[in-house]
Design a protein around this motif. Structure first.
Motif, PDB file in Angstrom:
ATOM      1  N   VAL A  45       0.925  -1.160   0.009  1.00  0.00           N
ATOM      2  CA  VAL A  45       0.040  -0.060  -0.024  1.00  0.00           C
ATOM      3  C   VAL A  45       0.791   1.251  -0.104  1.00  0.00           C
ATOM      4  N   LEU A  46       2.014   1.169   0.925  1.00  0.00           N
ATOM      5  CA  LEU A  46       2.766   2.319   0.822  1.00  0.00           C
ATOM      6  C   LEU A  46       3.288   2.695  -0.180  1.00  0.00           C
ATOM      7  N   THR A  47       3.964   1.664  -1.078  1.00  0.00           N
ATOM      8  CA  THR A  47       4.810   1.513  -2.204  1.00  0.00           C
ATOM      9  C   THR A  47       3.856   2.174  -3.213  1.00  0.00           C
ATOM     10  N   LEU A  48       2.675   1.833  -3.330  1.00  0.00           N
ATOM     11  CA  LEU A  48       1.793   2.327  -4.518  1.00  0.00           C
ATOM     12  C   LEU A  48       1.373   3.723  -4.327  1.00  0.00           C
ATOM     13  N   LEU A  49       1.026   4.113  -3.052  1.00  0.00           N
ATOM     14  CA  LEU A  49       0.794   5.327  -2.670  1.00  0.00           C
ATOM     15  C   LEU A  49       2.027   6.526  -3.256  1.00  0.00           C
ATOM     16  N   PHE A  50       3.099   6.004  -2.621  1.00  0.00           N
ATOM     17  CA  PHE A  50       4.152   7.003  -2.917  1.00  0.00           C
ATOM     18  C   PHE A  50       4.616   7.014  -4.343  1.00  0.00           C
TER      19      PHE A  50
ATOM     20  N   LEU B 205       1.933   9.032  -6.195  1.00  0.00           N
ATOM     21  CA  LEU B 205       2.215  10.409  -6.111  1.00  0.00           C
ATOM     22  C   LEU B 205       3.362  11.118  -6.360  1.00  0.00           C
TER      23      LEU B 205
END
Length: 260
Positions: free
Chosen positions: A117-122, A125
């Protein structure tokens, strides 16, 4: 060396790497080799569609940010989100700290963990922010960034499928294309994409020619670092690793294109 694309190879490239209605008639190693060798051509098509969407929105009065969001969304739509899904699964596998067999099992699960999730988000972005900055400079730089990043992303697939890179599993798309591209062919494809990027950038000026070529090189290098990490961690590549390499290359290219 690069060869004239065979019809079966082109069908393999577009049928497996896009949602375009292409009937893949052959799944053997020869078709996979030609398909992965010409993956950047599929990337060019995706990039042109992404750039066209962004430019259309700008023409209709949309702001740079909205155009950037749409531009980033088009490659995801045209690949069924598989590359982004592969990036998330690869992040979960690498971040799990589990032995290779357990990490591969985690990557096959349908859910996405916190690392993914964090990897996709950043990642998304970063892509949108870079595209918005490129469109802010000029519509031409925004379009160039969309095309170059999509092409560099598929070049990462070509290099990841080169001879000597093993598959982590005996089944799946990763196993079907692992090691099919001769090392010389992968190098030739990288050279062609780099030179083509420089030529496209040259229309905006000498500095843009250099920066565009550098963006392709840096994208390939970033994807290669991820590839080596995954081979060392999982024992080879999977379809998820291919997707992760593509998104890593695309994001790196976009960031380099707006620096300086």
């Amino acid at each position: 060396m690069l060869r004239t694309p065979s019809p079966d190879g082109l069908r393999f490239a577009f049928g497996t790497l896009t949602v375009l209605p292409v009937n893949v008639t052959r799944w053997d190693r020869d078709a996979a080799r030609d398909g992965m060798l010409w993956a950047p051509l599929a990337g060019l098509t995706v990039g042109v569609a992404a750039a066209g969407t962004g430019l259309l929105l700008l023409f209709l009065g949309a702001g740079n940010l909205l155009a950037a969001v749409a531009t980033a969304a088009v490659p995801a739509v045209l690949t069924r989100g598989l590359h982004l899904d592969g990036l998330a699964d690869t992040a979960d596998g690498l971040g799990s700290g589990k032995p290779a067999e357990d990490a591969l099992r985690i990557m096959k699960q349908s859910d996405i963990g916190p690392f993914g999730v964090l990897t996709l988000l950043f990642t998304l972005l970063a892509q949108v922010a870079a595209l918005a900055q490129a469109y802010g400079d000029s519509w031409a730089r925004g379009a160039l960034a969309a095309v170059v990043s999509a092409t560099a992303a598929r070049l990462a697939l070509t290099t990841a499928a080169r001879a000597g890179v093993p598959a982590a599993r005996p089944e799946g798309l990763g196993a079907a294309v692992a090691g099919v591209v001769p090392a010389g062919g992968a190098l030739a494809a990288a050279a062609v994409v780099t030179l083509a990027g420089a030529a496209a950038g040259a229309y905006l000026g000498p500095y843009d020619a250099l920066r565009t070529a550098l963006a392709v090189v840096c994208a390939a290098a970033a994807a290669e670092l991820l590839l080596r990490r995954c081979v060392g961690r999982f024992g080879g590549v999977t379809g998820d690793v291919f997707g992760g390499a593509a998104e890593t290359a695309a994001t790196t290219a976009l960031v380099v294109l707006v620096l300086g």
